[in-house]
Scaffold this active site. Structure first.
Site, PDB file in Angstrom:
ATOM      1  N   SER A   1       6.710  -4.625   1.109  1.00 58.50           N
ATOM      2  CA  SER A   1       7.962  -5.227   0.303  1.00 58.50           C
ATOM      3  C   SER A   1       8.601  -6.339   1.484  1.00 58.50           C
ATOM      4  CB  SER A   1       8.733  -4.232   0.018  1.00 58.50           C
ATOM      5  OG  SER A   1       8.869  -3.210   1.047  1.00 58.50           O
TER       6      SER A   1
ATOM      7  N   ASP B   1      -2.360   6.739   5.909  1.00 57.47           N
ATOM      8  CA  ASP B   1      -3.321   7.334   4.920  1.00 57.47           C
ATOM      9  C   ASP B   1      -4.769   7.346   5.283  1.00 57.47           C
ATOM     10  OD1 ASP B   1      -4.207   4.790   4.149  1.00 57.47           O
ATOM     11  OD2 ASP B   1      -2.817   4.742   2.453  1.00 57.47           O
TER      12      ASP B   1
ATOM     13  N   ARG C   1       1.455  14.914   1.289  1.00 60.05           N
ATOM     14  CA  ARG C   1       0.867  13.500   1.336  1.00 60.05           C
ATOM     15  C   ARG C   1      -0.688  13.651   1.980  1.00 60.05           C
ATOM     16  NH1 ARG C   1       4.926  13.354  -0.522  1.00 60.05           N
ATOM     17  NH2 ARG C   1       3.550  13.045  -2.000  1.00 60.05           N
TER      18      ARG C   1
ATOM     19  N   CYS D   1       3.991  24.395  24.927  1.00 59.47           N
ATOM     20  CA  CYS D   1       5.434  24.544  25.213  1.00 59.47           C
ATOM     21  C   CYS D   1       6.189  25.613  24.160  1.00 59.47           C
ATOM     22  CB  CYS D   1       6.405  23.345  25.564  1.00 59.47           C
ATOM     23  SG  CYS D   1       6.498  22.681  24.022  1.00 59.47           S
TER      24      CYS D   1
ATOM     25  N   HIS E   1       2.802   2.682  12.291  1.00 59.91           N
ATOM     26  CA  HIS E   1       3.732   3.938  11.749  1.00 59.91           C
ATOM     27  C   HIS E   1       2.961   5.508  12.127  1.00 59.91           C
ATOM     28  CE1 HIS E   1       6.516   1.414   8.957  1.00 59.91           C
ATOM     29  NE2 HIS E   1       6.502   0.966  10.299  1.00 59.91           N
TER      30      HIS E   1
ATOM     31  N   ASN F   1       0.720 -10.140  -2.765  1.00 57.25           N
ATOM     32  CA  ASN F   1       1.628  -8.921  -3.102  1.00 57.25           C
ATOM     33  C   ASN F   1       1.823  -8.784  -4.582  1.00 57.25           C
ATOM     34  OD1 ASN F   1       3.123  -7.076  -1.598  1.00 57.25           O
ATOM     35  ND2 ASN F   1       4.879  -7.475  -2.560  1.00 57.25           N
TER      36      ASN F   1
ATOM     37  N   GLN G   1       1.104  -0.330   8.220  1.00 57.88           N
ATOM     38  CA  GLN G   1       2.180   0.232   8.196  1.00 57.88           C
ATOM     39  C   GLN G   1       1.706   1.879   7.308  1.00 57.88           C
ATOM     40  OE1 GLN G   1       5.876  -2.166   7.121  1.00 57.88           O
ATOM     41  NE2 GLN G   1       4.259  -3.158   6.234  1.00 57.88           N
ATOM     42  N   ASN G   2       0.548   1.782   7.044  1.00 59.79           N
ATOM     43  CA  ASN G   2      -0.049   2.902   6.199  1.00 59.79           C
ATOM     44  C   ASN G   2      -0.432   3.832   6.953  1.00 59.79           C
ATOM     45  OD1 ASN G   2       0.602   1.421   3.943  1.00 59.79           O
ATOM     46  ND2 ASN G   2      -1.598   0.833   3.285  1.00 59.79           N
TER      47      ASN G   2
END
Ligand code: OAD
Length: 242
Positions: A189, A99, A64, A147, A114, A213, A96-97
């Site tokens: 969506s 990128d 990605r 750690c 996100h 959309n 929500q992307n």
């Protein structure tokens, strides 16, 4: 096409999803050619999937990273950055992307609900997430300097909580009483919460709500206006500054 009127007494909250990056060549998640069609989501986008096979997860997100790094922002991203230049503090973009294309188009007031493809964090300790654009070779695992636990992408997976600070920023913007709220969702969506519920939050404070959309979303009936089309074509023509 209806026009979205914006004046000095308007503040605009925009929510974007994968559809806004589709015209840049980034695959969306759901639908015929969606990423989740050929990749079981529980294997690559849950903490349990990472515990079971971290190499598979890193392979997925390294792919990605490479794909997003090779793409350019499109006219939809650029239109949103231009609106922000005009509206200043009266604009907030919750995406929500993961990128990074909004920022590359010039957007500054961006809440990454996100997380980001280009940040890494420790899966075990509280070391601060850090910028990381590395595309790791298949099979490679990186360990935390502090750690020795495994590092993971700084992405919110299914079953994980969104950052409280990010939700607070959206809530504060929604509740600001100084101006008239307009909420616009683009290329999403309406299937994933809490973002799918922002439209109701906006209506709850008397906001006008718009959806742009390519196809009807799961929550289309919650919006006052629905403009069906591709964001790269619709957004540059949608706003009118009064
Ligand atoms: P989806 O793939 O669920 O939905 C993308 C939406 O964009 C669909 O409704 C398409 O019709 C629409 N679309 C496609 N191309 C478009 C275009 N050019 N212009 C406008 N709309 C277009 O993606 P999201 O709603 O973003 O989460 O998915 C939400 C979350 O689910 C993602 O952030 C991801 C995923 O699982 C995580 O990975 C945690």
């Amino acid at each position: 096409m209806d026009s979205l009127h914006l004046d000095d007494n308007t503040r605009l909250l925009v929510l974007t999803g994968a559809g806004v990056s589709a015209e840049s060549g980034i695959r969306t998640f759901r639908g015929a050619d969606g990423l989740w069609e050929d990749q079981p989501v529980e294997k690559v986008a849950t903490p349990e999937g990472f515990a079971a096979d971290p190499r598979l997860v890193w392979r997925f997100y390294s792919e990605r990273r490479a794909a997003a790094g090779a793409c350019e922002p499109n006219a939809g991203h650029r239109a949103l950055a231009e609106w922000e230049r005009r509206l200043g503090e009266r604009f907030l973009l919750a995406t929500q992307n993961i990128d990074g294309l909004h920022q590359r188009a010039g957007s500054q007031r961006v809440v990454e609900l996100h997380g980001s493809l280009f940040r890494t964090r420790c899966a075990h300790c509280t070391r601060k997430p850090f910028e990381d654009r590395t595309v790791y070779p298949v099979g490679h695992l990186e360990r935390c300097d502090e750690c020795r636990g495994l590092l993971r992408p700084d992405i919110v997976w299914f079953g994980e909580m969104l950052e409280e600070e990010n939700l607070r920023q959206v809530r504060d913007f929604l509740l600001r009483g100084d101006t008239r709220l307009v909420f616009l969702a683009v290329g999403t969506s309406g299937a994933v919460w809490p973002a799918a519920g922002f439209v109701d939050g906006a209506r709850g404070v008397g906001g006008r709500t718009w959806l742009v959309n390519a196809d009807p979303a799961d929550n289309t009936d919650r919006f006052h206006h629905f403009v069906q089309g591709r964001s790269g074509e619709v957004l540059p023509r949608l706003a009118v500054f009064d």
